[in-house]
Design an enzyme around this catalytic site. Structure first.
Site, PDB file in Angstrom:
ATOM      1  CG  HIS A   1      -2.078   0.919   1.065  1.00 31.20           C
ATOM      2  ND1 HIS A   1      -2.011   2.261   1.357  1.00 31.20           N
ATOM      3  CD2 HIS A   1      -3.320   0.686   0.598  1.00 31.20           C
ATOM      4  CE1 HIS A   1      -3.178   2.810   1.071  1.00 31.20           C
ATOM      5  NE2 HIS A   1      -3.992   1.888   0.619  1.00 31.20           N
TER       6      HIS A   1
ATOM      7  CG  ASP B   1      -8.538  -4.403  -2.700  1.00 32.39           C
ATOM      8  OD1 ASP B   1      -9.753  -4.291  -2.558  1.00 32.39           O
ATOM      9  OD2 ASP B   1      -7.791  -3.474  -3.032  1.00 32.39           O
TER      10      ASP B   1
HETATM   11  N1  CMC Z   1       4.354  -7.382  -4.804  1.00 39.55           N
HETATM   12  C1  CMC Z   1       5.695  -7.336  -4.936  1.00 39.55           C
HETATM   13  N2  CMC Z   1       6.437  -6.230  -4.774  1.00 39.55           N
HETATM   14  C2  CMC Z   1       5.791  -5.092  -4.461  1.00 39.55           C
HETATM   15  C3  CMC Z   1       4.385  -5.061  -4.299  1.00 39.55           C
HETATM   16  C4  CMC Z   1       3.665  -6.266  -4.483  1.00 39.55           C
HETATM   17  N3  CMC Z   1       2.343  -6.287  -4.344  1.00 39.55           N
HETATM   18  N4  CMC Z   1       4.013  -3.807  -3.979  1.00 39.55           N
HETATM   19  C5  CMC Z   1       5.121  -3.071  -3.943  1.00 39.55           C
HETATM   20  N5  CMC Z   1       6.204  -3.846  -4.223  1.00 39.55           N
HETATM   21  C6  CMC Z   1       7.608  -3.436  -4.219  1.00 39.55           C
HETATM   22  C7  CMC Z   1       7.981  -2.728  -5.499  1.00 39.55           C
HETATM   23  O1  CMC Z   1       8.445  -3.632  -6.475  1.00 39.55           O
HETATM   24  C8  CMC Z   1       9.043  -1.782  -5.017  1.00 39.55           C
HETATM   25  O2  CMC Z   1      10.220  -2.506  -4.852  1.00 39.55           O
HETATM   26  P1  CMC Z   1      11.700  -1.797  -5.023  1.00 39.55           P
HETATM   27  O3  CMC Z   1      11.686  -0.608  -4.104  1.00 39.55           O
HETATM   28  O4  CMC Z   1      12.649  -2.870  -4.610  1.00 39.55           O
HETATM   29  O5  CMC Z   1      11.778  -1.413  -6.469  1.00 39.55           O
HETATM   30  C9  CMC Z   1       8.550  -1.366  -3.640  1.00 39.55           C
HETATM   31  O6  CMC Z   1       7.762  -2.470  -3.175  1.00 39.55           O
HETATM   32  C10 CMC Z   1       7.699  -0.122  -3.602  1.00 39.55           C
HETATM   33  O7  CMC Z   1       6.709  -0.239  -4.599  1.00 39.55           O
HETATM   34  P2  CMC Z   1       6.021   1.003  -5.285  1.00 39.55           P
HETATM   35  O8  CMC Z   1       5.269   0.540  -6.490  1.00 39.55           O
HETATM   36  O9  CMC Z   1       6.979   2.123  -5.455  1.00 39.55           O
HETATM   37  O10 CMC Z   1       5.058   1.437  -4.121  1.00 39.55           O
HETATM   38  P3  CMC Z   1       3.712   2.175  -4.282  1.00 39.55           P
HETATM   39  O11 CMC Z   1       3.487   2.878  -3.013  1.00 39.55           O
HETATM   40  O12 CMC Z   1       3.663   2.999  -5.525  1.00 39.55           O
HETATM   41  O13 CMC Z   1       2.716   0.940  -4.484  1.00 39.55           O
HETATM   42  C11 CMC Z   1       0.751  -0.289  -4.670  1.00 39.55           C
HETATM   43  C12 CMC Z   1       1.500   0.776  -3.872  1.00 39.55           C
HETATM   44  C13 CMC Z   1      -0.583  -0.552  -3.964  1.00 39.55           C
HETATM   45  C14 CMC Z   1       0.444   0.253  -6.071  1.00 39.55           C
HETATM   46  C15 CMC Z   1       1.608  -1.591  -4.761  1.00 39.55           C
HETATM   47  O14 CMC Z   1       1.915  -2.060  -3.481  1.00 39.55           O
HETATM   48  C16 CMC Z   1       0.931  -2.678  -5.595  1.00 39.55           C
HETATM   49  O15 CMC Z   1       1.055  -2.674  -6.820  1.00 39.55           O
HETATM   50  N6  CMC Z   1       0.200  -3.628  -4.919  1.00 39.55           N
HETATM   51  C17 CMC Z   1      -0.544  -4.646  -5.616  1.00 39.55           C
HETATM   52  C18 CMC Z   1      -1.894  -4.088  -6.065  1.00 39.55           C
HETATM   53  C19 CMC Z   1      -2.841  -3.912  -4.910  1.00 39.55           C
HETATM   54  O16 CMC Z   1      -3.019  -4.788  -4.075  1.00 39.55           O
HETATM   55  N7  CMC Z   1      -3.522  -2.750  -4.907  1.00 39.55           N
HETATM   56  C20 CMC Z   1      -4.550  -2.449  -3.896  1.00 39.55           C
HETATM   57  C21 CMC Z   1      -4.127  -1.346  -2.990  1.00 39.55           C
HETATM   58  S1  CMC Z   1      -5.225  -1.243  -1.596  1.00 39.55           S
HETATM   59  C22 CMC Z   1      -6.683  -0.673  -2.264  1.00 39.55           C
HETATM   60  C23 CMC Z   1      -6.665   0.806  -2.391  1.00 39.55           C
HETATM   61  O17 CMC Z   1      -6.609   1.467  -1.343  1.00 39.55           O
HETATM   62  O18 CMC Z   1      -6.706   1.282  -3.540  1.00 39.55           O
END
Ligand code: CMC
Length: 426
Positions: free
Chosen positions: A304, A361
């Site tokens: 998240h 989720d």
């Molecule tokens: N699986 C594997 N690695 C992950 C994941 C994941 N689900 N989420 C983040 N990471 C890693 C990412 O690869 C990165 O690694 P590094 O720093 O080594 O390159 C690091 O964690 C940070 O990721 P980010 O994409 O920069 O972080 P963010 O804050 O932009 O991402 C997110 C938030 C929700 C988009 C992401 O965690 C994700 O894609 N999760 C899966 C989709 C999901 O479950 N979404 C629902 C969110 S909750 C509902 C809502 O409130 O909308």
């Protein structure tokens, strides 16, 4: 004079005011930065940027806290209903009994959808995604209800109309997509019971309303009702900042929510769990793929932007999930996969180092599946839940003198000026 922050550029100091939030989240007010220094900031995904002051929702991602108008999500999930929580978010306080009655009557009065709108529904292709249908229909709503829009005295009616009709339209689109007769809303049923009845009642198999299932849906929607400046809410505020009508702004929120990184994650979680199950049920290869930087695969339902600990909504959803499955006497093989996946992932150093925990989720998909909601309607369920949040954020913006037209800047990194070359000379 309040606190200030000093920025030094090429030896020259600039003072910027600090805005102090009630819960200690302080912001440096850089609204005069460009005018004073010629600089802008670079903040992809707005991860460090607050675009408004808000008194609706407080989250603390480190401590796993979520409160609507100061009230902890745990208390609302335990004691409140979705309609009461919606009132709290939109009006700013918990309703008295008479306020709640009046609001409920309004929801009933505005629950029907204009019959002409059915032609729209009926002409969408059979395989159309319900989120595409919903966003189009919400935009169209404005044209059907032009008379009563956003004049101050009509705002409450507009809000009730949105909350009530979006729910009716969602159920309607499901019935039409199956080629079934539409079930109309009933005044004797509560908001959530009404939705379940519109979804599942049929002339051949009347739907029996089960209070435990209704409660599960109430909690699911309460947990989704607002989440401060998330992607879809930011979309509502951004589009709304152009002073477009509220229906168009909400429709923008629905479109943003559709994405698998945001509201589409609940559908993506179940698809991923199914994939794991179909491949023999071992989550390990999927965990390995999620860690592999050369593979775009991510564990859906994990991570998240704000929560760096267990999402408080996920904890509540997990309990709801256990209750619903016990009540229905069902054993969902995907729940076993989910439990194994969670156990393995939270012990894995990659997930620990990256603060990746299950989000709401992760369990909500299983609950929706158990209730009988089809997979392609999962994100629509999230949208109905998020509506009061979008409405309250739009309303807050409307009264905020700082709600300026959203117009971010960019750092241009393309070609410098060059000559136009005629087509035959290229
Ligand atoms: N699986 C594997 N690695 C992950 C994941 C994941 N689900 N989420 C983040 N990471 C890693 C990412 O690869 C990165 O690694 P590094 O720093 O080594 O390159 C690091 O964690 C940070 O990721 P980010 O994409 O920069 O972080 P963010 O804050 O932009 O991402 C997110 C938030 C929700 C988009 C992401 O965690 C994700 O894609 N999760 C899966 C989709 C999901 O479950 N979404 C629902 C969110 S909750 C509902 C809502 O409130 O909308």
């Amino acid at each position: 004079m309040g606190k200030t922050a000093t920025l030094i550029i090429d030896g020259k100091s600039y003072e910027f005011p600090i805005i102090e939030g009630t819960e200690g989240d302080n912001a440096i007010d850089i609204s005069s930065l460009r005018a004073r220094t010629g600089f802008i900031t670079y903040d992809p995904g707005f991860a460090n940027t607050s675009v408004c002051k808000s008194s609706i929702t407080f989250m603390d991602g480190e401590k796993g806290i979520l409160r609507y108008r100061g009230i902890p999500i745990e208390d609302l999930a335990e004691h409140s209903t979705f309609v009461e929580t919606s009132y709290l978010l939109i009006m700013g306080h918990l309703p008295t009994r008479s306020e709640l009655n009046r609001f409920s009557v309004r929801l009933n009065d505005h629950s029907l959808v204009h019959e002409d709108m059915r032609h729209f529904f009926e002409n969408f292709p059979r395989r159309a995604h319900p989120m595409g249908i919903l966003s189009s229909m919400v935009t169209a709503l404005r044209e059907f209800y032009r008379g009563v829009l956003e004049e101050e005295e009509n705002l409450e009616i507009t809000f009730a109309r949105l909350l009530s009709k979006v729910r009716t339209m969602a159920a309607m689109s499901y019935k039409i997509s199956r080629g079934h007769k539409v079930v109309y809303p009933r005044h004797d049923l509560t908001y959530c019971a009404n939705f379940l009845n519109m979804m599942f009642d049929s002339p051949v198999r009347p739907y029996t309303i089960d209070p435990d299932i209704v409660r599960a849906l109430e909690v699911f929607w309460i947990l989704h009702a607002d989440h401060e400046q998330n992607c879809s809410t930011a979309a509502v505020r951004l589009v709304g900042s152009a002073r477009v009508n509220i229906y168009a702004a909400i429709s923008a929120g629905i479109c943003a929510l559709w994405g698998p990184l945001h509201g589409g994650a609940n559908q993506a979680v179940v698809e991923m769990l199914q994939q794991i199950y179909d491949s023999g049920g071992d989550p390990m290869p999927f965990i390995e793929r999620a860690k592999d930087k050369s593979d775009p695969f991510r564990l859906m339902g994990f991570g998240h932007r704000v929560y760096k600990t267990y999402d408080p909504r996920a904890k509540i959803m997990k309990k709801v999930c256990d209750k619903v499955l016990a009540k229905l006497g069902r054993k969902d093989p995907l729940l076993d996969v989910a439990q194994r996946l969670e156990e393995m992932a939270i012990k894995d150093p990659y997930f620990i180092d990256h603060n990746l925990y299950p989000n709401v989720d992760f369990y909500s998909g299983i609950v929706l599946r158990a209730i009988g909601i089809p997979l392609n309607m999962f994100t629509v369920m999230f949208a109905i839940g998020r509506l009061p949040g979008w409405i309250s954020q739009w309303k807050e913006g409307r009264y905020d003198p700082d709600w300026k037209l959203y117009r971010p800047r960019q750092v241009y990194v393309g070609d410098r000026e060059r000559e136009y070359v005629y087509i035959d000379e290229r």
